[in-house]
Design a protein around this motif. Structure first.
Motif, PDB file in Angstrom:
ATOM      1  N   THR A  47       0.816  -1.214   0.000  1.00 20.78           N
ATOM      2  CA  THR A  47       0.000   0.000   0.000  1.00 20.78           C
ATOM      3  C   THR A  47       0.851   1.266   0.000  1.00 20.78           C
ATOM      4  O   THR A  47       0.310   2.367  -0.068  1.00 20.78           O
ATOM      5  CB  THR A  47      -0.933   0.031   1.230  1.00 20.78           C
ATOM      6  N   LYS A  48       2.158   1.096   0.103  1.00 22.53           N
ATOM      7  CA  LYS A  48       3.095   2.220   0.135  1.00 22.53           C
ATOM      8  C   LYS A  48       2.775   3.200   1.261  1.00 22.53           C
ATOM      9  O   LYS A  48       2.572   4.383   1.049  1.00 22.53           O
ATOM     10  CB  LYS A  48       3.144   2.948  -1.214  1.00 22.53           C
ATOM     11  N   VAL A  49       2.730   2.657   2.477  1.00 25.35           N
ATOM     12  CA  VAL A  49       2.581   3.479   3.672  1.00 25.35           C
ATOM     13  C   VAL A  49       3.862   3.338   4.481  1.00 25.35           C
ATOM     14  O   VAL A  49       4.268   2.219   4.824  1.00 25.35           O
ATOM     15  CB  VAL A  49       1.361   3.054   4.519  1.00 25.35           C
ATOM     16  N   ALA A  50       4.508   4.468   4.748  1.00 32.68           N
ATOM     17  CA  ALA A  50       5.748   4.494   5.513  1.00 32.68           C
ATOM     18  C   ALA A  50       5.476   5.094   6.886  1.00 32.68           C
ATOM     19  O   ALA A  50       4.917   6.180   6.984  1.00 32.68           O
ATOM     20  CB  ALA A  50       6.805   5.322   4.786  1.00 32.68           C
ATOM     21  N   VAL A  51       5.875   4.380   7.937  1.00 29.49           N
ATOM     22  CA  VAL A  51       5.696   4.851   9.303  1.00 29.49           C
ATOM     23  C   VAL A  51       7.080   5.105   9.887  1.00 29.49           C
ATOM     24  O   VAL A  51       7.925   4.209   9.918  1.00 29.49           O
ATOM     25  CB  VAL A  51       4.935   3.814  10.167  1.00 29.49           C
ATOM     26  N   LEU A  52       7.299   6.330  10.350  1.00 25.61           N
ATOM     27  CA  LEU A  52       8.569   6.701  10.954  1.00 25.61           C
ATOM     28  C   LEU A  52       8.296   7.216  12.360  1.00 25.61           C
ATOM     29  O   LEU A  52       7.467   8.104  12.548  1.00 25.61           O
ATOM     30  CB  LEU A  52       9.263   7.760  10.104  1.00 25.61           C
ATOM     31  N   ILE A  53       8.977   6.636  13.329  1.00 24.93           N
ATOM     32  CA  ILE A  53       8.812   7.043  14.721  1.00 24.93           C
ATOM     33  C   ILE A  53      10.111   7.705  15.151  1.00 24.93           C
ATOM     34  O   ILE A  53      11.142   7.053  15.287  1.00 24.93           O
ATOM     35  CB  ILE A  53       8.454   5.838  15.604  1.00 24.93           C
ATOM     36  N   THR A  90      11.025  12.447   3.612  1.00 22.38           N
ATOM     37  CA  THR A  90       9.565  12.542   3.482  1.00 22.38           C
ATOM     38  C   THR A  90       9.188  13.011   2.081  1.00 22.38           C
ATOM     39  O   THR A  90       8.316  12.413   1.429  1.00 22.38           O
ATOM     40  CB  THR A  90       8.988  13.494   4.549  1.00 22.38           C
ATOM     41  N   GLU A  91       9.829  14.057   1.600  1.00 20.98           N
ATOM     42  CA  GLU A  91       9.531  14.575   0.259  1.00 20.98           C
ATOM     43  C   GLU A  91       9.808  13.532  -0.817  1.00 20.98           C
ATOM     44  O   GLU A  91       9.021  13.377  -1.761  1.00 20.98           O
ATOM     45  CB  GLU A  91      10.349  15.839  -0.009  1.00 20.98           C
ATOM     46  N   HIS A  92      10.900  12.799  -0.677  1.00 20.53           N
ATOM     47  CA  HIS A  92      11.249  11.766  -1.654  1.00 20.53           C
ATOM     48  C   HIS A  92      10.194  10.659  -1.668  1.00 20.53           C
ATOM     49  O   HIS A  92       9.748  10.236  -2.743  1.00 20.53           O
ATOM     50  CB  HIS A  92      12.634  11.191  -1.333  1.00 20.53           C
ATOM     51  N   THR A  99       2.531   7.183   1.218  1.00 23.62           N
ATOM     52  CA  THR A  99       1.932   7.969   2.283  1.00 23.62           C
ATOM     53  C   THR A  99       2.914   7.896   3.442  1.00 23.62           C
ATOM     54  O   THR A  99       3.304   6.799   3.856  1.00 23.62           O
ATOM     55  CB  THR A  99       0.574   7.380   2.720  1.00 23.62           C
ATOM     56  N   VAL A 100       3.329   9.045   3.955  1.00 21.55           N
ATOM     57  CA  VAL A 100       4.321   9.087   5.025  1.00 21.55           C
ATOM     58  C   VAL A 100       3.657   9.537   6.321  1.00 21.55           C
ATOM     59  O   VAL A 100       3.036  10.592   6.369  1.00 21.55           O
ATOM     60  CB  VAL A 100       5.487  10.038   4.653  1.00 21.55           C
ATOM     61  N   LEU A 101       3.800   8.712   7.344  1.00 19.17           N
ATOM     62  CA  LEU A 101       3.263   9.029   8.662  1.00 19.17           C
ATOM     63  C   LEU A 101       4.437   9.138   9.631  1.00 19.17           C
ATOM     64  O   LEU A 101       5.174   8.172   9.818  1.00 19.17           O
ATOM     65  CB  LEU A 101       2.312   7.921   9.134  1.00 19.17           C
ATOM     66  N   ARG A 102       4.624  10.327  10.190  1.00 12.87           N
ATOM     67  CA  ARG A 102       5.707  10.546  11.164  1.00 12.87           C
ATOM     68  C   ARG A 102       5.101  10.777  12.537  1.00 12.87           C
ATOM     69  O   ARG A 102       4.146  11.533  12.685  1.00 12.87           O
ATOM     70  CB  ARG A 102       6.540  11.767  10.778  1.00 12.87           C
ATOM     71  N   PHE A 103       5.684  10.112  13.520  1.00 12.80           N
ATOM     72  CA  PHE A 103       5.217  10.225  14.892  1.00 12.80           C
ATOM     73  C   PHE A 103       6.412  10.479  15.800  1.00 12.80           C
ATOM     74  O   PHE A 103       7.542  10.113  15.477  1.00 12.80           O
ATOM     75  CB  PHE A 103       4.520   8.931  15.334  1.00 12.80           C
ATOM     76  N   TRP A 104       6.147  11.083  16.949  1.00 11.75           N
ATOM     77  CA  TRP A 104       7.178  11.280  17.961  1.00 11.75           C
ATOM     78  C   TRP A 104       7.160  10.092  18.906  1.00 11.75           C
ATOM     79  O   TRP A 104       6.112   9.490  19.143  1.00 11.75           O
ATOM     80  CB  TRP A 104       6.938  12.574  18.741  1.00 11.75           C
ATOM     81  N   GLU A 105       8.301   9.794  19.481  1.00 16.52           N
ATOM     82  CA  GLU A 105       8.412   8.651  20.390  1.00 16.52           C
ATOM     83  C   GLU A 105       7.497   8.784  21.610  1.00 16.52           C
ATOM     84  O   GLU A 105       7.107   7.777  22.201  1.00 16.52           O
ATOM     85  CB  GLU A 105       9.854   8.460  20.847  1.00 16.52           C
ATOM     86  N   HIS A 106       7.119  10.010  21.980  1.00 18.93           N
ATOM     87  CA  HIS A 106       6.286  10.195  23.166  1.00 18.93           C
ATOM     88  C   HIS A 106       4.793  10.023  22.882  1.00 18.93           C
ATOM     89  O   HIS A 106       3.995  10.009  23.816  1.00 18.93           O
ATOM     90  CB  HIS A 106       6.533  11.578  23.793  1.00 18.93           C
ATOM     91  N   GLU A 107       4.415   9.885  21.631  1.00 17.28           N
ATOM     92  CA  GLU A 107       2.991   9.722  21.316  1.00 17.28           C
ATOM     93  C   GLU A 107       2.513   8.341  21.770  1.00 17.28           C
ATOM     94  O   GLU A 107       3.256   7.364  21.700  1.00 17.28           O
ATOM     95  CB  GLU A 107       2.752   9.907  19.818  1.00 17.28           C
TER      96      GLU A 107
END
Length: 133
Positions: A47-53, A90-92, A99-107
């Motif tokens: 699905t081309k979903v990237a999750v970055l924590i 993210t831009e690349h 789809t790029v999803l970025r989260f912070w470690e404290h979330e």
């Protein structure tokens, strides 16, 4: 520095456990296509979903980032480069159709997992709808 965990952090593991429990299967530490030495923490390749924590210190969290006083100029440049690299990655990925999803470690891991599941389901729906047309 060598004791700093760069992958399989507590936040990543908590989110991954919840995603797996929700029935999702994913790749871990997946290489960013076309960008050497960069990785996606949790990748849903179909699905081309990237999750970055992102860690609060290393990636400049507006709420929790600290600024070391010793060698302050070096650290400022280092952390600024990290944030610039995050934006570039993210831009690349977006340009490659991810789809790029970025989260912070404290979330909260539960909230992160809910948003990831929704994004993956949305991309699956879009793919199904597109294949019927």
């Amino acid at each position: 520095m060598s004791k700093q965990v760069s992958k399989d952090t507590e936040a990543e593991l908590a989110v991954r456990r919840l995603l797996h429990a929700a029935g999702l299967r994913y790749r871990v530490e997946y290489p960013v296509p076309g960008m050497p030495r960069r990785r996606i923490d949790v990748a849903f390749t179909r699905t081309k979903v990237a999750v970055l924590i992102d860690g609060c210190f290393w990636h400049g969290c507006p709420q929790h980032a600290t600024h070391p006083k010793a060698n302050a100029d070096w650290w400022r440049r280092k952390l600024d480069r990290n944030m610039a690299r995050d934006r570039e990655t993210t831009e690349h990925l977006i340009a490659e159709g991810w789809t790029v999803l970025r989260f912070w470690e404290h979330e909260a891991p539960g909230e992160v997992a809910v948003r990831v599941v929704a994004a993956v389901e949305q991309r699956r729906t879009e793919a199904t709808r597109g294949s019927r047309e």
